[in-house]
Scaffold this motif. Structure first.
Motif, mmCIF file in Angstrom:
data_model
loop_
_atom_site.group_PDB
_atom_site.id
_atom_site.type_symbol
_atom_site.label_atom_id
_atom_site.label_comp_id
_atom_site.label_asym_id
_atom_site.label_seq_id
_atom_site.Cartn_x
_atom_site.Cartn_y
_atom_site.Cartn_z
ATOM 1 N N THR A 49 0.764 -1.395 -0.053
ATOM 2 C CA THR A 49 0.051 0.072 0.091
ATOM 3 C C THR A 49 0.771 1.250 0.104
ATOM 4 N N PHE A 50 0.503 2.130 -1.039
ATOM 5 C CA PHE A 50 1.430 3.254 -1.102
ATOM 6 C C PHE A 50 0.325 4.698 -0.885
ATOM 7 N N LYS A 51 0.905 5.858 -0.446
ATOM 8 C CA LYS A 51 0.169 6.903 -0.566
ATOM 9 C C LYS A 51 0.700 7.484 -1.733
ATOM 10 N N LEU A 52 -0.221 8.553 -2.302
ATOM 11 C CA LEU A 52 -0.230 8.867 -3.657
ATOM 12 C C LEU A 52 0.136 10.398 -3.747
ATOM 13 N N ALA A 53 0.529 10.878 -4.983
ATOM 14 C CA ALA A 53 0.784 12.627 -5.005
ATOM 15 C C ALA A 53 -0.053 12.829 -6.094
ATOM 16 N N PRO A 54 -0.825 14.386 -5.923
ATOM 17 C CA PRO A 54 -1.517 14.763 -6.996
ATOM 18 C C PRO A 54 -0.531 14.834 -8.309
ATOM 19 N N LEU A 55 -0.855 14.573 -9.644
ATOM 20 C CA LEU A 55 -0.133 15.008 -10.668
ATOM 21 C C LEU A 55 0.131 16.423 -10.747
ATOM 22 N N PRO A 56 1.328 16.959 -11.072
ATOM 23 C CA PRO A 56 1.235 18.449 -11.288
ATOM 24 C C PRO A 56 0.428 18.795 -12.641
ATOM 25 N N LYS A 57 -0.026 20.048 -12.414
ATOM 26 C CA LYS A 57 -0.947 20.610 -13.785
ATOM 27 C C LYS A 57 -0.176 20.622 -15.076
ATOM 28 N N VAL A 58 1.083 21.259 -14.578
ATOM 29 C CA VAL A 58 1.933 21.816 -15.744
ATOM 30 C C VAL A 58 3.229 21.100 -15.409
ATOM 31 N N ASP A 59 3.921 20.431 -16.452
ATOM 32 C CA ASP A 59 5.186 19.683 -16.247
ATOM 33 C C ASP A 59 5.933 19.957 -17.471
ATOM 34 N N CYS A 60 7.095 20.424 -17.263
ATOM 35 C CA CYS A 60 8.068 20.516 -18.736
ATOM 36 C C CYS A 60 9.424 20.399 -18.118
ATOM 37 N N THR A 61 10.459 20.212 -19.117
ATOM 38 C CA THR A 61 11.704 19.844 -18.922
ATOM 39 C C THR A 61 12.688 20.693 -19.565
ATOM 40 N N LEU A 62 13.545 21.152 -18.738
ATOM 41 C CA LEU A 62 14.661 22.150 -19.266
ATOM 42 C C LEU A 62 16.140 21.444 -19.058
ATOM 43 N N ALA A 63 16.847 21.752 -20.009
ATOM 44 C CA ALA A 63 18.254 21.359 -20.184
ATOM 45 C C ALA A 63 19.034 22.566 -20.124
ATOM 46 N N ILE A 64 19.861 22.569 -19.237
ATOM 47 C CA ILE A 64 20.780 23.767 -19.247
ATOM 48 C C ILE A 64 22.261 23.398 -19.434
ATOM 49 N N ALA A 65 22.688 23.566 -20.858
ATOM 50 C CA ALA A 65 24.140 22.998 -20.933
ATOM 51 C C ALA A 65 24.912 24.156 -20.513
ATOM 52 N N SER A 66 25.879 23.940 -19.656
ATOM 53 C CA SER A 66 26.816 24.769 -18.922
ATOM 54 C C SER A 66 28.344 24.799 -19.331
ATOM 55 N N PRO A 67 28.977 25.667 -18.896
ATOM 56 C CA PRO A 67 30.502 25.510 -19.559
ATOM 57 C C PRO A 67 31.303 24.608 -18.169
ATOM 58 N N SER A 68 30.980 24.276 -17.196
ATOM 59 C CA SER A 68 31.298 23.446 -16.321
ATOM 60 C C SER A 68 30.619 22.666 -15.413
#
Lengths: 500, 429
Positions: free
Chosen positions: B206-225
């Motif tokens: 048995t698990f407790k659950l979380a609400p699905l977020p309304k908005v969901d996006c993914t960001l990649a930030i390529a960095s010098p180091s």
């Protein structure tokens, strides 16, 4: 599984005076004369917690270091005496009582915050650190310790670990178990070891997870590594007033159904509303049946959006009024009624008995009704103030112990209400532990095989039966007579320093 | 009289469970570290699991519980494997109460199927380990694997409310319950998490659950180091931004996961619309400050889970969060020649490293190196996958700690004959 070992120890065999005297000498050698208490006057303070039961230990020892705890445990073991770890004694399940007599190891002198690693959001504390003092100490880093039992001004982190304590804000962030990373333990033979540590991924079974909530039966925690949380940038508190308790309960379900998990979601019933209004003049309408106190925290944008949604949901569910507070002082005003609810009841009834049951959120209304009916059957007043968001009920039975027979009725009514929670698919305790008081209700939840599996932890920790005997599990040999032989039932009194 | 052979004991076992007709189910044999199960069974009820374990126990056969087989590479080499007990047919969702935000499932339910059912009610179980597309709930618990969501939601233990298990002798017990708050009895379910099936077979959870977020996006930030990418993750964490997943990727990992050729902060941003909008704004600012380039990269997490599944050699380092970034950089520098791909859930102090050494003979030295680096910072390193020849030379968990005796006694108590995956766990329990 391997066969059950027979407990080697028969409770109720109180050692004779010479044994006690010899043990006192050993303990004095370990921790210093000042910190070993054994006269009736000195012991008085240690014979009760916040429950109805009381039981007197032979000796109280107040160690200051893990080494001293280990020495005390070894000394008690040499004389085959029970060891009862104790924090502030604010528990409401009898967990800190010397049920069969023995040596109380009071950890209140071990109150150092050993380390605060703000970058990694970890603190290492001793067990006697008061819950709220930790949050105060780390506030300068913008951090806090999340589990917040209502007794947090007095209760200790060690006691919280023993009972897996909760509080109003466990709805979103979990109970003590979700915030403990590791523990230094003194085991029954006096060994000092660590289980868990600073990180979650140490190889091996999660012994720290198993230890939290073990009610002092597996060992004594002498250092606790806890997770700290960052203070949210914004907190909004709403107070919603309902004419019918069903409306309030529907609002609770509707908030959750809308995908909002508030940081707190508390309910107070009519009895509390009246008492609080008389005492504090919070502006609660006397014809209201329920008040919800709802808090959301996080980013400003989130709390703004969520509090608007909650406001609308409450009104749609039939709230007659919804108040919102953003500034800290205003929020504290909304919380004032909740926080003083039990002391406010003290005007009307000298005694109370607080229950701690859990039901699925969806069964709240039905169980509340049935539990009120049980109280009525016994002619007892009942006031409900509780963590509605996670279905954690706290019916408070109110009475006057001077009326003969009342205390017995209260315990009987309490048992019936616990049974209602179990029958609804819930539990006999959400945050205060099984302790002495509810051990015989365990069989409603767990069968012999369940408890045999649990007992494997006692074997694993080599705890024997001398660590906090007669707690958390049903009576074994000797414990049945506890309340007759060693414990005297008295009634807890309502007043300033009571919490739920 | 000599001891009956394994083959004859297996015959006895097969005869004893023949009435269950489990063979007809076409259960596949499973292989763990080159050991192939002699017989596979796929019970479909608690009673059948009990029967299988009771009979295996009386025939003294060694049993490994297997979900989808997604995590079989974990652990030390078992001493023996006679029976593979597949939980694949225990695949019912027993109860989902959306208003209670709890779900009770049989252990063989696939996480992906569960998420699908929960999503209809706007909820989810916030676990996303590598292998999540096929892994079962029971397997995920027994392996205690986690994914990027750990940044915000913690690990399986934080969502677990209770379990039912079957013990080595076929008896069954439960702990916890189905309500979200419950402190009755010892939390036995905590010790089953991550136990690799060495204490009991998990049958229901048995698990407790979380609400699905309304908005969901993914960001990649390529960095010098590495430090620059890490600074963006840390800033978001400090500010309490609406970030639910945050991985620090080495250039080789970023190239495979999201087509960047630099140290990259891969961030999953989710919540209400306004909170997400502000989070994106602030992250863009931090990216500019760190001279990073940010871009939305839909689908990156599926690729992340594929890339960070088990490799030729996979290790997991656990250290203080403040050390994770520099350790990731150090490992990358040192093992660049071994095709190292690194992803750190830095806020949880977890650094994953997948390698493909040109020569297996190098692997033990790599393990030693990684372990040294971890221990230097007060951490640990666990080998999650390695060639058999390498596993024969090492203890994948490293040296046991002072609590090993408690663990041994727990094992001894729950499985005294050492029938459940013997030798596979810490200290070769």
């Amino acid at each position: 599984m391997a066969d059950e070992p027979t407990p080697s120890y028969v409770a109720g065999e109180i050692p004779n005076g010479s044994v006690t005297a010899a043990l006192i000498r050993d303990l004095e050698a370990a921790v210093g004369k000042r910190y070993v208490l054994s006269t009736p006057d000195e012991l008085l303070l240690y014979e009760y917690d916040a429950t109805i039961d009381r039981a007197r230990p032979q000796i109280v020892v107040l160690p200051e270091t893990a080494g001293q705890v280990a020495a005390a445990v070894r000394a008690a073991r040499r004389f085959d005496m029970p060891v009862i770890p104790r924090g502030a004694g604010t528990g409401i399940s009898g967990g800190a009582l010397a049920a069969t007599g023995g040596v109380v190891v009071a950890l209140t002198r071990m109150r150092r915050i050993i380390e605060v690693d703000s970058e990694n959001r970890i603190a290492i504390v001793e067990p006697g650190v008061v819950n709220l003092d930790l949050s105060k100490a780390v506030a300068k880093h913008g951090l806090y310790y999340a589990p917040d039992p209502s007794s947090q001004r007095a209760c200790t982190i060690g006691g919280n670990v023993a009972e897996n304590a909760g509080g109003p804000h466990t709805l979103a962030v979990g109970s003590t178990t979700n915030h403990v990373l590791g523990l230094e333990l003194v085991l029954a033979d006096g060994t000092v070891i660590w289980v868990g540590g600073r990180t979650r991924d140490l190889p091996g079974y999660d012994l720290a997870g198993a230890f939290v909530g073990s009610e002092g039966t597996l060992g004594i925690a002498t250092k606790i590594a806890v997770r700290l949380m960052r203070m949210p940038e914004s907190t909004r508190t709403l107070l919603a007033i309902f004419n019918r308790i069903d409306y309030a309960s529907n609002a609770v379900s509707a908030i959750i159904a809308a995908g909002i998990v508030p940081s707190a979601l508390e309910m107070m019933d009519r009895m509390i509303i009246h008492a609080v209004e008389q005492a504090l003049h919070c502006g609660y309408p006397l014809d209201a049946e329920a008040v919800l106190l709802i808090e959301v925290d996080g980013l400003e944008e989130s709390t703004a959006e969520q509090s608007e949604d909650i406001d609308r949901i409450c009104r749609d569910s039939g709230a007659r009024e919804v108040r919102l507070a953003v500034k800290q002082a205003d929020r504290e005003l909304l919380w004032a009624g909740r926080k003083s609810s039990l002391s406010a009841l003290g005007r009307y009834f000298p005694n109370f008995y607080v229950l701690d049951g859990v039901v699925p959120r969806t069964r709240l209304v039905e169980v509340l009704r049935a539990s009120n009916a049980v109280a009525e059957k016994y002619g007892l007043a009942v006031a409900n103030v509780f963590h509605a968001g996670d279905g954690n009920l706290h019916p408070n039975l109110l009475f006057d112990e001077r009326i003969p027979g009342t205390t017995v009725d209260v315990l009987q009514a309490g048992a019936e209400i616990m049974r209602l929670c179990v029958d609804a698919g819930g539990s006999i305790t959400g945050e205060h532990g099984v302790g002495l008081e509810k051990r015989d209700f365990m069989a409603w939840l767990f069968d012999d095989a369940d408890m045999a599996a649990m007992s494997s932890l006692k074997v694993a920790f080599a705890a024997g039966e001398r660590f906090n005997p007669c707690k958390a599990f049903p009576t074994h040999r000797g414990c049945g007579e506890v309340s007759v032989a060693n414990a005297q039932r008295v009634s807890a009194r309502l007043g300033e320093d009571v919490y739920v | 009289m000599s001891e009956p052979t394994v083959a004859s004991r297996v015959d006895d076992f097969v005869a004893a469970i023949s009435q269950l007709q489990l063979h007809a189910s076409g259960a596949q044999p499973f292989e763990i570290d080159g050991l192939e199960s002699v017989v596979s069974v796929a019970p479909e009820s608690l009673a059948q699991v009990q029967k299988c374990l009771t009979e295996a126990h009386s025939s003294a056969l060694r049993v490994a519980a297997v979900g989808s087989g997604a995590h079989l590479q974990l652990g030390n080499i078992p001493e023996a494997l006679d029976v593979a007990l597949s939980t694949g047919r225990l695949h019912r969702i027993v109860a989902h109460e959306p208003a209670d935000m709890t779900v009770t499932v049989e252990a063989g339910v696939r996480l992906a199927d569960l998420q699908h059912a929960l999503a209809e009610h706007g909820q989810f179980l916030p676990l996303d380990p590598p292998g999540a597309d096929r892994a079962t709930v029971g397997g995920i618990l027994a392996a205690n694997v986690s994914g990027p969501l750990r940044h915000r939601y913690g690990t399986a233990r934080d969502w677990l409310l209770g379990t039912r298990v079957v013990h080595a002798d076929g008896s069954t017990s439960k702990s916890g319950g189905r309500v979200v708050k419950n402190v009755s009895g010892y939390d036995m379910h905590k010790v089953y998490v991550g136990s690799l099936g060495t204490l009991a077979v998990i049958t229901e959870v048995t698990f407790k659950l979380a609400p699905l977020p309304k908005v969901d996006c993914t960001l990649a930030i390529a960095s010098p180091s590495a430090a620059a990418a890490q600074s963006i993750i840390s800033a978001g964490h400090e500010r309490g931004l609406a970030v639910i997943g945050a991985e620090l990727l080495s250039p080789t990992a970023a190239s495979a996961v999201c087509d960047r050729g630099a140290w990259t902060a891969l961030l999953r941003i989710a919540g209400g619309g306004a909170a997400v909008a502000r989070t994106l704004d602030e992250l863009h600012d931090y990216a500019a400050l760190a001279e990073g380039e940010s871009a939305e990269v839909p689908g990156a997490w599926d690729r992340w889970r594929a890339v960070f599944g088990p490799a030729d050699l996979s290790l997991r380092v656990s250290v203080a969060p403040s050390d994770a970034g520099s350790i990731a950089e150090n490992l990358d520098r040192r093992f660049v020649g071994d095709a190292a791909q690194i992803s750190a859930t830095s806020t949880a102090g977890l650094v994953r490293i997948n390698l493909a050494p040109a020569d297996d003979a190098r692997a033990p030295a790599i393990v030693d190196h990684v372990r040294e680096i971890a221990v230097e910072r007060g951490g640990v390193a666990i080998v999650d996958a390695a060639p058999l020849a390498v596993k024969q030379l090492i203890d994948v968990f490293g040296p046991p700690r002072s609590d090993i005796e408690i663990m041994r006694r727990l094992k001894q108590r729950l499985d005294p004959e050492r029938l459940l995956s013997p030798g596979r766990f810490v200290g070769r329990i």
